[in-house]
Design a protein around this motif. Structure first.
Motif, PDB file in Angstrom:
ATOM      1  N   MET A 258      17.076   3.904 -29.288  1.00 50.35           N
ATOM      2  CA  MET A 258      16.930   4.433 -30.640  1.00 50.35           C
ATOM      3  C   MET A 258      18.235   4.340 -31.424  1.00 50.35           C
ATOM      4  N   TYR A 259      19.337   4.538 -30.715  1.00 58.66           N
ATOM      5  CA  TYR A 259      20.611   4.511 -31.439  1.00 58.66           C
ATOM      6  C   TYR A 259      21.453   3.282 -31.110  1.00 58.66           C
ATOM      7  N   LEU A 260      20.881   2.433 -30.270  1.00 58.94           N
ATOM      8  CA  LEU A 260      21.637   1.264 -29.850  1.00 58.94           C
ATOM      9  C   LEU A 260      21.996   0.352 -31.015  1.00 58.94           C
TER      10      LEU A 260
ATOM     11  N   GLU B 167      22.888   0.939 -33.897  1.00 60.44           N
ATOM     12  CA  GLU B 167      24.046   1.338 -34.693  1.00 60.44           C
ATOM     13  C   GLU B 167      25.306   1.500 -33.845  1.00 60.44           C
ATOM     14  N   PHE B 168      25.154   1.366 -32.551  1.00 56.11           N
ATOM     15  CA  PHE B 168      26.319   1.593 -31.702  1.00 56.11           C
ATOM     16  C   PHE B 168      27.308   0.427 -31.788  1.00 56.11           C
ATOM     17  N   PRO B 169      28.565   0.727 -32.109  1.00 53.08           N
ATOM     18  CA  PRO B 169      29.541  -0.344 -32.310  1.00 53.08           C
ATOM     19  C   PRO B 169      30.078  -0.891 -30.987  1.00 53.08           C
TER      20      PRO B 169
ATOM     21  N   SER C  91      17.123  -9.269 -11.625  1.00 52.58           N
ATOM     22  CA  SER C  91      16.382  -8.200 -10.961  1.00 52.58           C
ATOM     23  C   SER C  91      17.267  -7.001 -10.626  1.00 52.58           C
ATOM     24  N   SER C  92      18.457  -6.993 -11.128  1.00 49.78           N
ATOM     25  CA  SER C  92      19.355  -5.931 -10.671  1.00 49.78           C
ATOM     26  C   SER C  92      20.246  -5.374 -11.791  1.00 49.78           C
ATOM     27  N   TRP C  93      20.540  -4.117 -11.666  1.00 45.56           N
ATOM     28  CA  TRP C  93      21.504  -3.479 -12.580  1.00 45.56           C
ATOM     29  C   TRP C  93      22.777  -3.120 -11.807  1.00 45.56           C
TER      30      TRP C  93
ATOM     31  N   ARG D  69      28.392  -1.002 -18.120  1.00 45.76           N
ATOM     32  CA  ARG D  69      27.257  -0.124 -18.423  1.00 45.76           C
ATOM     33  C   ARG D  69      26.865  -0.215 -19.898  1.00 45.76           C
ATOM     34  N   LEU D  70      27.872  -0.303 -20.758  1.00 45.74           N
ATOM     35  CA  LEU D  70      27.579  -0.417 -22.194  1.00 45.74           C
ATOM     36  C   LEU D  70      26.781  -1.685 -22.485  1.00 45.74           C
TER      37      LEU D  70
ATOM     38  N   PHE E 231      24.996  -3.395 -20.355  1.00 48.62           N
ATOM     39  CA  PHE E 231      23.688  -3.256 -19.697  1.00 48.62           C
ATOM     40  C   PHE E 231      22.701  -2.479 -20.574  1.00 48.62           C
ATOM     41  N   ALA E 232      23.219  -1.438 -21.185  1.00 55.57           N
ATOM     42  CA  ALA E 232      22.340  -0.612 -22.020  1.00 55.57           C
ATOM     43  C   ALA E 232      21.688  -1.476 -23.091  1.00 55.57           C
TER      44      ALA E 232
ATOM     45  N   LYS F 278      19.179  -3.875 -21.477  1.00 52.87           N
ATOM     46  CA  LYS F 278      17.972  -3.178 -21.027  1.00 52.87           C
ATOM     47  C   LYS F 278      16.936  -3.110 -22.145  1.00 52.87           C
ATOM     48  N   ARG F 279      17.410  -3.000 -23.354  1.00 54.69           N
ATOM     49  CA  ARG F 279      16.475  -2.953 -24.484  1.00 54.69           C
ATOM     50  C   ARG F 279      15.985  -4.344 -24.883  1.00 54.69           C
TER      51      ARG F 279
ATOM     52  N   ARG G 105      16.835   0.564  -5.854  1.00 54.23           N
ATOM     53  CA  ARG G 105      17.053  -0.728  -5.176  1.00 54.23           C
ATOM     54  C   ARG G 105      18.325  -0.789  -4.340  1.00 54.23           C
TER      55      ARG G 105
ATOM     56  N   GLU H 162      21.112   0.184  -5.108  1.00 55.63           N
ATOM     57  CA  GLU H 162      22.293  -0.081  -5.936  1.00 55.63           C
ATOM     58  C   GLU H 162      23.046   1.198  -6.311  1.00 55.63           C
TER      59      GLU H 162
ATOM     60  N   PHE I 114      18.665   3.035 -16.731  1.00 56.53           N
ATOM     61  CA  PHE I 114      18.612   1.689 -16.146  1.00 56.53           C
ATOM     62  C   PHE I 114      17.500   1.549 -15.109  1.00 56.53           C
TER      63      PHE I 114
ATOM     64  N   TRP J 266      28.354   7.771 -24.949  1.00 57.08           N
ATOM     65  CA  TRP J 266      27.128   7.624 -24.195  1.00 57.08           C
ATOM     66  C   TRP J 266      26.017   8.531 -24.647  1.00 57.08           C
TER      67      TRP J 266
END
Lengths: 60, 282
Positions: free
Chosen positions: A1-3, A5-7, A27-29, A47-48, A50-51, A54-55, B17, B19, B43, B279
């Motif tokens: 939802m806020y992705l 606008e996220f800088p 297949s993996s995170w 992680r940033l 990935f987020a 993910k969308r 998984r 991970e 995730f 976050w």
């Protein structure tokens, strides 16, 4: 939802974002394989990216 | 004996998984609002169970040890064995898992507290009976007291509540509907415990609890937007974001140009660490 606008670019350089996108196994995170392959990147930065991935958005 | 509740936890392990560590799942089950845990839930599609299993470390350890002992879990890699994978695979498990709505638990829990306490209060007043409140929550209590004191056309309103509940319950179906209905307390009958509901549905108490949580969550989303029952959610946010995160977000939101704070200013004003806020906004 806020992705939208996220800088993200403020926190992860574009070339690192590209690297993470290319290296990610579909297949993996898992963070560690990427952390070991990208120079100077932190787990937090992975992680940033990935987020965003993910969308299902591609993003440069 | 294998219960659906075990399947739900096994599915959570499977979704990780191998991970993530045992501890990361522990935090997801407990609903820890740290950046890492929120991301793990996001995730690995664990948001439906976020915060719905508040285990102590001791109980969590006991649970994992029992999974290992029964040959379902490989603790060294934190992955499921073949037997564990089979138990996590039925559609019934993933259906229940995805209906739990842990990401909205503040909203659904408070709505339930208000409604269940209101019904008990209203029915007891009508039949002039004293009662022990079924919810020990000061905020919910205060809210219900305020509502009950207002002058309204209660009879027709109660009929609307009943009608809306019945329609929604029919849509969500059993066993969810049964688990929700029997939790209500009236003037003469006390709501069932999870153990009693479990006996009704021929499951264990943990599964009965999950049926109730899933049922109530599904019921709230089934209600039409103009449902009178949604009055019980008045003032509650159904957003995934917490209230404090929302306030911080608004301080530097491009939509609110009056503030014109940068990310850093926003954090400073909210006295938040910047890493944290980043976050919370995602």
């Amino acid at each position: 939802m806020y992705l939208d606008e996220f800088p993200l670019a403020q926190f992860v350089p574009p070339e690192q974002i590209k690297q993470v996108e290319q290296l990610r196994d579909e297949s993996s995170w898992a963070l560690k394989p990427i952390f070991e392959k990208v120079d100077g990147i932190s787990y937090f930065q992975i992680r940033l990216v990935f987020a965003r991935l993910k969308r299902g958005e591609t993003f440069v | 004996m294998v219960h659906l509740a075990d399947g739900v936890l096994l599915l959570a392990i499977q979704r990780l998984r191998g991970e993530r560590s045992e501890r990361s799942l522990f935090h997801v089950l407990n609903g820890k609002r740290s950046a890492t845990t929120l991301q793990d839930a996001f995730f690995y599609d664990l948001e439906p169970i976020f915060g719905l299993f508040p285990y102590t470390k001791y109980d969590y350890e006991k649970l994992l040890a029992s999974f290992e002992k029964r040959g379902w879990l490989n603790r060294a890699s934190f992955t499921l064995t073949e037997a564990g994978t089979m138990l996590a695979s039925p559609d019934a498990v993933s259906d229940l898992f995805d209906r739990l709505g842990g990401e909205y638990r503040d909203y659904t829990t408070m709505t339930w507290k208000r409604l269940s306490l209101f019904i008990q209060t209203f029915m007891s007043l009508k039949h002039e009976r004293t009662f022990y409140p079924v919810q020990a929550d000061r905020l919910a209590e205060r809210w219900v007291k305020q509502i009950v004191r207002t002058e309204r056309e209660w009879q027709s309103l109660i009929q609307s509540f009943h009608q809306e509940l019945e329609t929604a319950l029919e849509t969500i179906g059993d066993p969810y509907a049964t688990a929700v209905v029997y939790r209500f307390t009236g003037a003469f009958e006390t709501g069932y415990t999870y153990e009693q509901i479990a006996a009704l549905l021929d499951v264990d108490a943990r599964t009965a609890r999950l049926y109730f949580l899933a049922g109530w969550n599904a019921l709230l989303w089934e209600l039409p937007q103009d449902a009178k029952l949604l009055g019980f959610a008045h003032g509650l946010s159904s957003e995934r974001m917490t209230l404090s995160a929302r306030e911080s977000y608004e301080q530097f939101s491009p939509a609110d140009r009056s503030s014109k704070f940068s990310l850093t200013d926003g954090c400073a004003r909210a006295r938040l660490k910047i890493m944290w806020l980043r976050w919370r906004c995602i």
